[in-house]
Design a protein around this motif. Structure first.
Motif, PDB file in Angstrom:
ATOM      1  N   ILE A 285       0.870  -1.183   0.000  1.00  0.00           N
ATOM      2  CA  ILE A 285       0.000   0.000   0.000  1.00  0.00           C
ATOM      3  C   ILE A 285       0.902   1.227   0.000  1.00  0.00           C
ATOM      4  O   ILE A 285       1.631   1.460   0.966  1.00  0.00           O
ATOM      5  N   MET A 286       0.856   1.981  -1.077  1.00  0.00           N
ATOM      6  CA  MET A 286       1.722   3.166  -1.164  1.00  0.00           C
ATOM      7  C   MET A 286       0.943   4.395  -0.687  1.00  0.00           C
ATOM      8  O   MET A 286       0.370   5.147  -1.481  1.00  0.00           O
ATOM      9  N   ALA A 287       0.946   4.590   0.639  1.00  0.00           N
ATOM     10  CA  ALA A 287       0.253   5.763   1.187  1.00  0.00           C
ATOM     11  C   ALA A 287       1.204   6.941   1.340  1.00  0.00           C
ATOM     12  O   ALA A 287       0.768   8.041   1.665  1.00  0.00           O
ATOM     13  N   ALA A 289       3.509  10.123   0.584  1.00  0.00           N
ATOM     14  CA  ALA A 289       3.560  11.216  -0.389  1.00  0.00           C
ATOM     15  C   ALA A 289       5.010  11.297  -0.861  1.00  0.00           C
ATOM     16  O   ALA A 289       5.896  11.675  -0.091  1.00  0.00           O
ATOM     17  N   VAL A 290       5.215  10.890  -2.087  1.00  0.00           N
ATOM     18  CA  VAL A 290       6.586  10.774  -2.599  1.00  0.00           C
ATOM     19  C   VAL A 290       6.957  12.056  -3.346  1.00  0.00           C
ATOM     20  O   VAL A 290       6.202  12.514  -4.203  1.00  0.00           O
ATOM     21  N   ALA A 291       8.126  12.613  -3.011  1.00  0.00           N
ATOM     22  CA  ALA A 291       8.583  13.828  -3.714  1.00  0.00           C
ATOM     23  C   ALA A 291       8.837  13.471  -5.177  1.00  0.00           C
ATOM     24  O   ALA A 291       9.564  12.523  -5.470  1.00  0.00           O
ATOM     25  N   ASN A 317      12.213  12.264  -9.848  1.00  0.00           N
ATOM     26  CA  ASN A 317      12.435  11.025  -9.108  1.00  0.00           C
ATOM     27  C   ASN A 317      11.783   9.860  -9.836  1.00  0.00           C
ATOM     28  O   ASN A 317      10.826  10.050 -10.595  1.00  0.00           O
ATOM     29  N   PRO A 318      12.214   8.633  -9.573  1.00  0.00           N
ATOM     30  CA  PRO A 318      11.514   7.486 -10.165  1.00  0.00           C
ATOM     31  C   PRO A 318      10.124   7.373  -9.576  1.00  0.00           C
ATOM     32  O   PRO A 318       9.883   7.789  -8.434  1.00  0.00           O
ATOM     33  N   ASP A 319       9.205   6.823 -10.354  1.00  0.00           N
ATOM     34  CA  ASP A 319       7.854   6.552  -9.846  1.00  0.00           C
ATOM     35  C   ASP A 319       7.900   5.150  -9.223  1.00  0.00           C
ATOM     36  O   ASP A 319       7.946   4.138  -9.923  1.00  0.00           O
ATOM     37  N   ILE A 320       7.910   5.115  -7.908  1.00  0.00           N
ATOM     38  CA  ILE A 320       8.099   3.830  -7.195  1.00  0.00           C
ATOM     39  C   ILE A 320       6.945   2.872  -7.501  1.00  0.00           C
ATOM     40  O   ILE A 320       7.150   1.697  -7.802  1.00  0.00           O
ATOM     41  N   LEU A 321       5.735   3.409  -7.434  1.00  0.00           N
ATOM     42  CA  LEU A 321       4.552   2.555  -7.609  1.00  0.00           C
ATOM     43  C   LEU A 321       4.505   1.975  -9.017  1.00  0.00           C
ATOM     44  O   LEU A 321       4.239   0.783  -9.209  1.00  0.00           O
ATOM     45  N   ARG A 322       4.783   2.824  -9.977  1.00  0.00           N
ATOM     46  CA  ARG A 322       4.785   2.358 -11.375  1.00  0.00           C
ATOM     47  C   ARG A 322       5.832   1.238 -11.525  1.00  0.00           C
ATOM     48  O   ARG A 322       5.604   0.229 -12.186  1.00  0.00           O
ATOM     49  N   VAL A 340      -1.632  -1.218  -4.170  1.00  0.00           N
ATOM     50  CA  VAL A 340      -2.638  -0.204  -3.854  1.00  0.00           C
ATOM     51  C   VAL A 340      -1.975   1.165  -3.860  1.00  0.00           C
ATOM     52  O   VAL A 340      -0.994   1.394  -3.147  1.00  0.00           O
ATOM     53  N   GLY A 341      -2.509   2.077  -4.667  1.00  0.00           N
ATOM     54  CA  GLY A 341      -1.981   3.441  -4.717  1.00  0.00           C
ATOM     55  C   GLY A 341      -2.874   4.390  -3.958  1.00  0.00           C
ATOM     56  O   GLY A 341      -4.031   4.078  -3.632  1.00  0.00           O
ATOM     57  N   PHE A 342      -2.345   5.540  -3.671  1.00  0.00           N
ATOM     58  CA  PHE A 342      -3.123   6.619  -3.064  1.00  0.00           C
ATOM     59  C   PHE A 342      -3.097   7.806  -4.016  1.00  0.00           C
ATOM     60  O   PHE A 342      -2.111   8.002  -4.720  1.00  0.00           O
ATOM     61  N   ALA A 343      -4.146   8.570  -4.026  1.00  0.00           N
ATOM     62  CA  ALA A 343      -4.138   9.801  -4.806  1.00  0.00           C
ATOM     63  C   ALA A 343      -4.757  10.901  -3.963  1.00  0.00           C
ATOM     64  O   ALA A 343      -5.944  10.864  -3.659  1.00  0.00           O
TER      65      ALA A 343
HETATM   66  N1  CTP Z   1       4.136   7.544  -6.008  1.00  0.00           N
HETATM   67  C1  CTP Z   1       5.280   6.790  -6.128  1.00  0.00           C
HETATM   68  N2  CTP Z   1       6.421   7.362  -6.623  1.00  0.00           N
HETATM   69  C2  CTP Z   1       6.427   8.658  -6.996  1.00  0.00           C
HETATM   70  C3  CTP Z   1       5.247   9.425  -6.885  1.00  0.00           C
HETATM   71  C4  CTP Z   1       4.131   8.821  -6.373  1.00  0.00           C
HETATM   72  O1  CTP Z   1       5.254   5.606  -5.794  1.00  0.00           O
HETATM   73  N3  CTP Z   1       7.527   9.199  -7.461  1.00  0.00           N
HETATM   74  C5  CTP Z   1       2.911   6.866  -5.511  1.00  0.00           C
HETATM   75  C6  CTP Z   1       2.319   7.481  -4.256  1.00  0.00           C
HETATM   76  O2  CTP Z   1       2.798   6.853  -3.087  1.00  0.00           O
HETATM   77  C7  CTP Z   1       0.832   7.222  -4.455  1.00  0.00           C
HETATM   78  C8  CTP Z   1       0.659   7.308  -5.953  1.00  0.00           C
HETATM   79  O3  CTP Z   1       1.938   7.032  -6.508  1.00  0.00           O
HETATM   80  O4  CTP Z   1       0.453   5.960  -4.028  1.00  0.00           O
HETATM   81  C9  CTP Z   1       0.150   8.606  -6.469  1.00  0.00           C
HETATM   82  O5  CTP Z   1       0.993   9.640  -6.005  1.00  0.00           O
HETATM   83  P1  CTP Z   1       0.738  11.141  -6.455  1.00  0.00           P
HETATM   84  O6  CTP Z   1       1.804  12.006  -5.856  1.00  0.00           O
HETATM   85  O7  CTP Z   1      -0.686  11.470  -6.177  1.00  0.00           O
HETATM   86  O8  CTP Z   1       0.881  11.022  -8.029  1.00  0.00           O
HETATM   87  P2  CTP Z   1       2.036  11.258  -9.040  1.00  0.00           P
HETATM   88  O9  CTP Z   1       2.500   9.944  -9.516  1.00  0.00           O
HETATM   89  O10 CTP Z   1       3.049  12.174  -8.459  1.00  0.00           O
HETATM   90  O11 CTP Z   1       1.250  11.947 -10.233  1.00  0.00           O
HETATM   91  P3  CTP Z   1       0.876  13.498 -10.459  1.00  0.00           P
HETATM   92  O12 CTP Z   1       2.120  14.271 -10.250  1.00  0.00           O
HETATM   93  O13 CTP Z   1       0.397  13.501 -11.865  1.00  0.00           O
HETATM   94  O14 CTP Z   1      -0.219  13.827  -9.497  1.00  0.00           O
END
Ligand code: CTP
Length: 424
Positions: A285-287, A289-291, A317-322, A340-343
């Motif tokens: 569960i990715m709750a 808030a990732v920079a 930064n890399p998108d961890i969830l993706r 599970v993602g959070f938005a």
């Molecule tokens: N997330 C992540 N890695 C990142 C950014 C976000 O894993 N670099 C995860 C967050 O933990 C959350 C989900 O992706 O579960 C959505 O994060 P959010 O910040 O809302 O979205 P972004 O991917 O940053 O998209 P956008 O900037 O278009 O809102």
């Protein structure tokens, strides 16, 4: 169910009236057993009127019916709210000097206690030890909420909200082979829940990207929602790890002891921790808030004003969830893993917040997405929250759950939605 509601002498005794009402509304038969001190806060007439049953505090009432044995024997669940430090001590020691403690000695059903007291009392080694022993015997002891206490002080020690007590109590009663008062650690509440044998990893808080040794780019996430999710997963029996990105220490201190905590700070550290857990986690569960960006370079020494403005170069930064979704889909991680993602969205003049969340679900490719409306001052650092849970359906995002209430309450609903998704 036949439920005994024990009430002990604390200022929060009035909240037990709401617990009683909730139990009655669900059709349970409730016998209230207050201590003498509890009646100083809420009188006998209130308990009798709300329960429709006689109320006594002593073993010397109703002697001909051997009440002090009968009430405990017939109970299918005992809930104690609030539970004072004194009650926990007496229960741990097996003292039976009033009807409530005598009932506790004769009951063989699950016992759920919601302690409420000042932080110093809760953290006193005597109370800590009493709580640990009672948990070992199979009691479910709900962690007190953090917040304003009776005086000007604040900290852990508040009685949780009645709805959270109700939920925890009924979950303990309905858990398969609900723990009874056995002297065995295998009776821990979480070991029998619907997520027993499931490994759940929750990321919480907000990542920070250093600018120099004393400054960082960060965000306002307190980590409360992620911590509450970890607590709910553990309460459902999951083997739970919280990846805590700069989560407040008070929030971490409030976690149940069976949640393992790994602390991280930057996005790179969180990503490494997620990837390390991905091969064994059944649910992530990715709750957090990732920079999204970090400074291209962190200064080695504290930066000095140079006059004029400052332009920072940031890199994405890399998108961890993706990355987790891609690794899972490529068969590189745990089979059957639920992601599970959070938005947290504010919406924009062009697109409402919920539509942005639905688009995010499809873009990220997660199994579920928890949408959190953070327009105005909602959500960040607050105790209450509203979420909507989406899954990808045939015609776009499909709503599967909606929940409003304390972060603990919302977390239980989210965990329920995850369990439903895994059994779909
Ligand atoms: N997330 C992540 N890695 C990142 C950014 C976000 O894993 N670099 C995860 C967050 O933990 C959350 C989900 O992706 O579960 C959505 O994060 P959010 O910040 O809302 O979205 P972004 O991917 O940053 O998209 P956008 O900037 O278009 O809102």
């Amino acid at each position: 169910m036949r439920i005994v509601l024990g009430v002990t002498g604390g200022i929060a005794a009035y909240k037990a009236a709401h617990v009683l009402r909730g139990l009655r509304e669900q059709g349970h038969e409730v016998r209230v057993v207050p201590t003498e001190a509890a009646l100083t806060f809420v009188g006998r007439a209130t308990w009798e009127a709300l329960s429709g049953q006689p109320v006594s505090t002593t073993v010397f009432d109703g002697v001909e019916q051997v009440e002090h044995v009968r009430i405990g024997h017939e109970a299918e669940l005992v809930v104690i709210a609030p539970a004072t430090a004194d009650l926990l001590a007496r229960a741990r020691a097996g003292i039976a000097d009033d009807l409530l403690t005598a009932t506790l000695l004769t009951a063989t059903c699950p016992v759920v206690a919601a302690p409420a007291m000042h932080t110093q009392m809760w953290e006193n080694p005597a109370t800590v030890e009493n709580v640990a022993v009672l948990r070992e015997r199979g009691w479910t002891i709900i962690e007190p909420a953090v917040g304003r206490l009776t005086g000007a002080d604040s900290g852990p020690g508040r009685l949780p909200e009645p709805e959270d007590i109700l939920e925890a109590a009924l979950a303990a009663a309905h858990a398969p082979s609900a723990p009874v008062q056995q002297d065995t650690s295998s009776a821990e509440a979480g070991e029998t829940g619907p997520l027993h044998g499931t490994s759940v990893v929750v990321s919480a808080g907000g990542t920070r990207e250093p600018l120099d040794p004393v400054r960082f780019l960060g965000n306002r996430s307190s980590g409360k929602q992620g911590a509450a999710l970890a607590a709910a997963a553990a309460a459902a029996g999951a083997d739970t790890t919280l990846l805590a990105a700069n989560v407040d220490s008070a929030v971490l201190a409030d976690l149940p002891t069976n949640v393992q905590v790994d602390e991280v700070s930057t996005t790179a550290e969180l990503q490494a921790a997620c990837m390390a857990h991905a091969s064994t986690a059944d649910v992530i569960i990715m709750a957090a808030a990732v920079a999204d960006y970090r400074p291209a370079q962190a200064a080695e020494h504290k930066m000095k004003k140079s006059g004029g403005g400052l332009v920072l170069e940031l890199v994405e930064n890399p998108d961890i969830l993706r990355g987790l979704v891609e690794a899972r889909d490529a068969g590189l991680t745990r089979t059957g893993q639920t992601l599970v993602g959070f938005a947290a969205e504010t919406g924009s003049p062009e697109t409402p917040a919920h539509e942005l969340a639905q688009q995010k679900l499809l873009r990220k490719g997660t199994d579920l997405l928890v949408f959190n409306d953070v327009s105005g001052d909602r959500a960040f650092g607050q105790d209450d929250n509203t979420v909507v849970v989406y899954r990808p359906g045939d015609a776009g995002a499909q709503e599967v759950a909606r929940s409003t209430g304390s972060k603990a309450h919302v977390s239980h609903d989210v965990i329920r939605a995850i369990i439903a998704e895994r059994t779909r």
